[in-house]
Design a protein around this motif. Structure first.
Motif, PDB file in Angstrom:
ATOM      1  N   ALA A  54      42.845  45.880  28.347  1.00  0.00           N
ATOM      2  CA  ALA A  54      43.197  46.710  29.504  1.00  0.00           C
ATOM      3  C   ALA A  54      42.320  46.306  30.689  1.00  0.00           C
ATOM      4  N   PRO A  55      42.860  46.361  31.904  1.00  0.00           N
ATOM      5  CA  PRO A  55      42.110  45.939  33.094  1.00  0.00           C
ATOM      6  C   PRO A  55      41.203  47.043  33.630  1.00  0.00           C
ATOM      7  N   THR A  56      40.355  47.584  32.762  1.00  0.00           N
ATOM      8  CA  THR A  56      39.436  48.645  33.184  1.00  0.00           C
ATOM      9  C   THR A  56      38.071  48.413  32.562  1.00  0.00           C
ATOM     10  N   TYR A  57      37.027  48.802  33.297  1.00  0.00           N
ATOM     11  CA  TYR A  57      35.676  48.742  32.746  1.00  0.00           C
ATOM     12  C   TYR A  57      35.516  49.763  31.620  1.00  0.00           C
ATOM     13  N   GLU A  58      36.260  50.871  31.736  1.00  0.00           N
ATOM     14  CA  GLU A  58      36.156  51.918  30.725  1.00  0.00           C
ATOM     15  C   GLU A  58      36.633  51.428  29.362  1.00  0.00           C
ATOM     16  N   GLU A  59      37.658  50.569  29.368  1.00  0.00           N
ATOM     17  CA  GLU A  59      38.118  50.050  28.069  1.00  0.00           C
ATOM     18  C   GLU A  59      37.078  49.134  27.450  1.00  0.00           C
ATOM     19  N   THR A  60      36.358  48.386  28.276  1.00  0.00           N
ATOM     20  CA  THR A  60      35.283  47.556  27.737  1.00  0.00           C
ATOM     21  C   THR A  60      34.200  48.427  27.124  1.00  0.00           C
ATOM     22  N   ASP A  61      33.852  49.543  27.764  1.00  0.00           N
ATOM     23  CA  ASP A  61      32.899  50.479  27.154  1.00  0.00           C
ATOM     24  C   ASP A  61      33.408  50.952  25.798  1.00  0.00           C
ATOM     25  N   TYR A  62      34.699  51.228  25.737  1.00  0.00           N
ATOM     26  CA  TYR A  62      35.307  51.727  24.496  1.00  0.00           C
ATOM     27  C   TYR A  62      35.220  50.698  23.377  1.00  0.00           C
ATOM     28  N   ILE A  63      35.572  49.438  23.645  1.00  0.00           N
ATOM     29  CA  ILE A  63      35.550  48.458  22.569  1.00  0.00           C
ATOM     30  C   ILE A  63      34.115  48.065  22.202  1.00  0.00           C
ATOM     31  N   LEU A  64      33.184  48.191  23.142  1.00  0.00           N
ATOM     32  CA  LEU A  64      31.781  47.978  22.795  1.00  0.00           C
ATOM     33  C   LEU A  64      31.299  49.075  21.845  1.00  0.00           C
TER      34      LEU A  64
END
Length: 282
Positions: A54-64
């Motif tokens: 997903a093109p969001t920083y929040e999704e990167t937080d989620y997968i981290l």
């Protein structure tokens, strides 16, 4: 180490996966580590590279967060918007996580791919190139001319082309994709993922031999040291099972492809490219 260098997890309730809609029922559900574990075990894969979807920083937080709870995730490739004035702050925040290994540029989704050639954008990418940050490039075959012009400006970019740059496999077209890939392979810091092929073929009628010309061309261009296996699970489920993806790739490899080359393709090159730390690869 045997590594799947490209897979995704997601939760539909997060509502930042705009490309996953009820019209794609096989994808319109949650996919979590417990869903992938049987496939990793079946194919003796020690772990994966988890890539943003997903093109969001929040999704990167989620997968981290998912990665922190899952020993099978060896590295996370996050999202980055180099047109965002705060991208360096986001990068520094992500870089504090021990499993963050790099970011992906979603060139595929840009209205005008030439935006990556803008001076400010290219300067930002040069900054990350100077740091040696691994960068995934999500790009379509019709955008490769633009990508070449970018790499000409930043020849030391440490990057991997996802999904063979999405050649038009369903149409059986080799050119101009083949010529562009040959030119890109001349840059020694560029790698290529043998992933995402089945979804570029006819979803209902593809055969492994239709993939063979594309795989062989990439292997000829990039060699055994700069290619990686990636399942692109669960996106691949639109056209194939996980087993089918692995089986198809094995059938496309040249007859002379040996055990040493397979070790590189199925893990060694991914570990080197993403510079996986020892504690992540035990």
């Amino acid at each position: 180490m045997r590594i799947d260098a490209h897979q995704h997890y997601w939760s539909i309730a997060r509502d930042d996966y705009g490309w996953i809609t009820p019209s794609i029922p096989v994808l319109y559900r949650d996919y979590q580590p417990s869903d992938l574990l049987p496939h990793l075990a079946e194919h003796h894969l020690n772990g994966t590279i988890l890539v943003q979807a997903a093109p969001t920083y929040e999704e990167t937080d989620y997968i981290l967060e998912l990665a922190a709870q899952d020993d099978r995730v060896l590295g996370v490739v996050g999202y980055m918007d180099l047109a965002d004035d705060d991208h360096k702050d986001h990068f520094e925040r992500f870089a504090q996580h021990p499993k963050f290994v790099g970011f992906r540029l979603m060139i595929q989704d840009m209205e005008d791919a030439d935006a990556i050639l803008e001076p400010s954008y290219a300067a930002s990418l040069k900054h990350y190139a100077s740091l040696g940050v691994p960068v995934d490039l999500l790009v379509r075959s019709d955008q490769l001319d633009t990508l070449i012009r970018l790499i000409e400006q930043i020849p030391d970019l440490h990057a991997v082309i996802d999904h063979l740059a999405k050649p038009r496999i369903a149409a059986g077209e080799m050119e101009p994709w083949a010529g562009y890939m040959n030119r890109l392979a001349s840059y020694p810091n560029l790698y290529c993922k043998l992933s995402g092929m089945v979804t570029e073929a006819d979803h209902d009628g593809w055969k492994p031999d239709q993939l063979t010309p594309y795989v062989r061309h990439v292997l000829d261009c990039f060699g055994a040291d700069r290619v990686m296996f990636g399942s692109d699970w669960p996106v691949c489920l639109m056209a194939s099972s996980y087993d089918g993806v692995v089986d198809a790739l094995m059938k496309t490899l040249p007859p002379a492809w040996g055990a040493d080359e397979s070790l590189k393709l199925f893990g060694g090159n991914a570990a080197a490219f993403y510079r996986l730390k020892n504690e992540n690869t035990r």
